[in-house]
Design a protein around this motif. Structure first.
Motif, PDB file in Angstrom:
ATOM      1  N   ASN A   1       0.813  -1.216   0.000  1.00  0.00           N
ATOM      2  CA  ASN A   1       0.000   0.000   0.000  1.00  0.00           C
ATOM      3  C   ASN A   1       0.850   1.272   0.000  1.00  0.00           C
ATOM      4  OD1 ASN A   1      -3.025  -0.859   0.394  1.00  0.00           O
ATOM      5  ND2 ASN A   1      -1.832  -2.224   1.713  1.00  0.00           N
TER       6      ASN A   1
ATOM      7  N   ASP B   1      -5.450  -0.313  -0.625  1.00  0.00           N
ATOM      8  CA  ASP B   1      -5.789  -0.276  -2.043  1.00  0.00           C
ATOM      9  C   ASP B   1      -6.508  -1.580  -2.378  1.00  0.00           C
ATOM     10  OD1 ASP B   1      -5.989  -0.159  -4.766  1.00  0.00           O
ATOM     11  OD2 ASP B   1      -3.880   0.322  -5.137  1.00  0.00           O
ATOM     12  N   ALA B   2      -7.837  -1.544  -2.344  1.00  0.00           N
ATOM     13  CA  ALA B   2      -8.632  -2.760  -2.529  1.00  0.00           C
ATOM     14  C   ALA B   2      -8.446  -3.383  -3.910  1.00  0.00           C
ATOM     15  CB  ALA B   2     -10.104  -2.450  -2.295  1.00  0.00           C
ATOM     16  N   SER B   3      -8.015  -2.566  -4.894  1.00  0.00           N
ATOM     17  CA  SER B   3      -7.853  -3.092  -6.257  1.00  0.00           C
ATOM     18  C   SER B   3      -6.715  -4.104  -6.343  1.00  0.00           C
ATOM     19  CB  SER B   3      -7.589  -1.942  -7.235  1.00  0.00           C
ATOM     20  OG  SER B   3      -6.338  -1.322  -6.963  1.00  0.00           O
ATOM     21  N   LYS B   4      -5.810  -4.085  -5.392  1.00  0.00           N
ATOM     22  CA  LYS B   4      -4.687  -5.017  -5.395  1.00  0.00           C
ATOM     23  C   LYS B   4      -4.992  -6.330  -4.687  1.00  0.00           C
ATOM     24  CE  LYS B   4      -0.801  -1.724  -5.581  1.00  0.00           C
ATOM     25  NZ  LYS B   4       0.442  -1.325  -4.894  1.00  0.00           N
TER      26      LYS B   4
ATOM     27  N   LYS C   1      -6.315  -9.839  -3.940  1.00  0.00           N
ATOM     28  CA  LYS C   1      -6.719 -10.996  -4.724  1.00  0.00           C
ATOM     29  C   LYS C   1      -7.735 -11.831  -3.938  1.00  0.00           C
ATOM     30  CE  LYS C   1      -2.242 -11.157  -7.040  1.00  0.00           C
ATOM     31  NZ  LYS C   1      -1.714  -9.950  -6.364  1.00  0.00           N
TER      32      LYS C   1
ATOM     33  N   TYR D   1      -2.528 -10.601  -0.762  1.00  0.00           N
ATOM     34  CA  TYR D   1      -1.540  -9.924  -1.607  1.00  0.00           C
ATOM     35  C   TYR D   1      -0.611 -10.910  -2.300  1.00  0.00           C
ATOM     36  CZ  TYR D   1      -2.871  -5.339   0.176  1.00  0.00           C
ATOM     37  OH  TYR D   1      -3.566  -4.193   0.476  1.00  0.00           O
TER      38      TYR D   1
END
Length: 491
Positions: free
Chosen positions: A291, A370-373, A375, A490
């Motif tokens: 992050n 960063d929720a977009s990262k 998995k 992550y």
């Protein structure tokens, strides 16, 4: 309209208490007492309960509200609320027989003992009594604390509970009293309290029985040689030797960490992470880097002093506070990943002259992930609230919000997520049977959710919860720090 579930019991017709559901119209600021009266009026239910002043002063209307002690005249009713009697033998409905605790008070001779004619012997507050016990002396005997104490209700070892500990402290602190109150406290379980803070959370008078009564008497016991427990002596010996309250056979995390990154954010490792769970420290560094956050892990930091404060060994705490204050003085934010360390740094260190900006990892990360990262992690989990995080720091939502950010994770709340697991207050080392009793009770709740993992933010809880799960044959369910869950997301 709301539904309210009330425990009913009539000795003439019932073999045991049972819940009955009633639907009533909720009015603004409606209290449990108002709801009970509304139920009786609407259904002619004839529910038996006690009440008197309606001002939170008498304690007569004590009940269990969703499993926690409360005053019916103060607690606001909610849809789906469960109203039950206190944990005493039930006479009828919500009326209980309190004679057992009254007999205990009589047996302990909890009245002022003087060897001369004492003025004001019938007064509840002595002018010569110390100011620090003012709160302890304000009890209205509603027994909310006693009915909510996990050790009293779950552990097989007898414990007088917060009510009696507070009562004993009241007389122990009175300079006129000549009775050996400390012996009473020791005999009645002074070292059987987990420091969970439940008694304070449910007390209508905001009495901190652990901090203002039990901790104080433990310190007095240490000072006069009658405490601590033998198992607690090692805490201090280890700290004097290494700066840590526990021993290790691993490479300490701090020896492998990056000490200087130029960041104004520092990590307070704590004894358990540094010496027992260094992998949690590495997980923290990895998650923060994902992050875009760098942290320093300053050298020279030592134990926060929590094990010493909880067991009454307070003589070197100031030295520990001063060392940590110097180490962290140039940082804007101090991160903790152990709820006990965080609560001690926030709540106790200011009393010793150190007021650092301390944040639990969940409250620090909640708005920075960063929720977009993240998995997908296919896993069903539940969450255990560490006592020193939920009650000690007032943090409940942040960990749950983080868990629910992770794709694929199915989250289910257990019955009582804030119930103590038994790991704190020196109990795990000094009274392991109590620690195991409480952890097994919590393990049953975890099992009932069908979760594969129970998430928490406390190495002590993580360890004790696993012991409880193993003890009930649920070795396949694993306790896990929230950082390890994030680390999986992550990978």
């Amino acid at each position: 309209m709301i539904k309210v579930y009330v425990s009913r019991f009539n000795r003439e017709s019932d073999s045991e208490p049972h819940l009955e559901c009633y639907e009533i119209e909720k009015t603004p600021h409606m209290k449990v007492l108002d709801a009970l009266q509304a139920i009786n009026e609407k259904y002619d239910a004839d529910i038996s309960f006690q009440s008197s002043c309606r001002a939170g002063q008498c304690g007569s209307c004590g009940i269990l509200f969703n499993g926690n002690g409360a005053l019916a005249c103060q607690k606001e009713i909610k849809d789906g609320a469960i109203v039950e009697p206190l944990n005493f033998p039930v006479i009828k409905d919500l009326i209980v027989d309190r004679s057992s605790i009254e007999a205990k008070v009589k047996q302990l001779e909890l009245s002022l003992h003087c060897d001369h004619d004492c003025e004001g012997i019938d007064e509840s507050i002595s002018k010569s009594d110390s100011a620090e016990t003012k709160k302890v002396r304000s009890c209205i005997e509603c027994y909310s604390c006693l009915s909510s104490c996990p050790v009293v209700n779950i552990a097989t070892e007898e414990f007088g509970g917060p009510y009696l500990m507070r009562y004993i402290r009241k007389f122990e602190s009175d300079p006129r009293d000549k009775f050996d109150r400390l012996k009473e406290a020791l005999d009645d379980g002074l070292y059987k309290c987990t420091s969970c803070g439940k008694c304070l959370a449910v007390c209508p008078k905001n009495i901190n029985t652990f901090g203002d009564a039990i901790e104080k008497m433990r310190a007095i016991a240490v000072a006069n040689g009658s405490g601590p427990l033998p198992e607690h002596v090692a805490f201090k010996e280890n700290i004097l030797e290494t700066g840590r309250s526990v021993k290790t056979d691993k490479t300490p995390f701090i020896e492998e960490a990056t000490h200087k990154t130029g960041s104004k954010i520092a990590f307070f490792t704590g004894c358990m992470v540094d010496y027992k769970f260094p992998e949690l420290g590495h997980a923290l560094v990895k998650v923060l880097k994902e992050n875009g956050i760098d942290i320093d892990v300053p050298e020279g930091q030592v134990c926060c002093g929590s094990p010493l404060l909880r067991t009454g060994q307070t003589d070197i705490v100031q030295e520990l506070v001063d060392k940590n204050k110097e180490v962290f003085k140039d940082y804007d934010t101090i991160i903790t990943i152990c709820s006990g360390c965080g609560a001690t740094l926030k709540n106790n260190h200011p009393q010793f002259g150190s007021d650092l900006n301390v944040m639990d990892i969940s409250e620090f990360l909640e708005d920075k992930i960063d929720a977009s990262k993240l998995k997908e992690v296919k896993m069903k989990v539940t969450y255990h609230d560490p006592c020193h995080l939920a009650r000690g720091q007032g943090i409940k939502d942040a960990p749950r919000n983080i868990i629910e950010m992770i794709p694929g994770v199915e989250f289910e709340e257990m019955k009582y997520p804030c119930q103590c697991c038994g790991a704190g207050g020196g109990i795990k080392s000094g009274k392991p049977n109590i620690a195991l009793d409480l952890s097994k009770s919590k393990a049953e709740m975890i099992k009932d959710t069908g979760a594969e993992n129970v998430i928490t933010i406390c190495p002590f809880c993580e360890l004790n919860l696993q012991d409880g799960l193993d003890a009930i044959g649920c070795e396949d369910i694993k306790s896990m720090h929230i950082l390890k869950l994030l680390e999986k997301a992550y990978e």
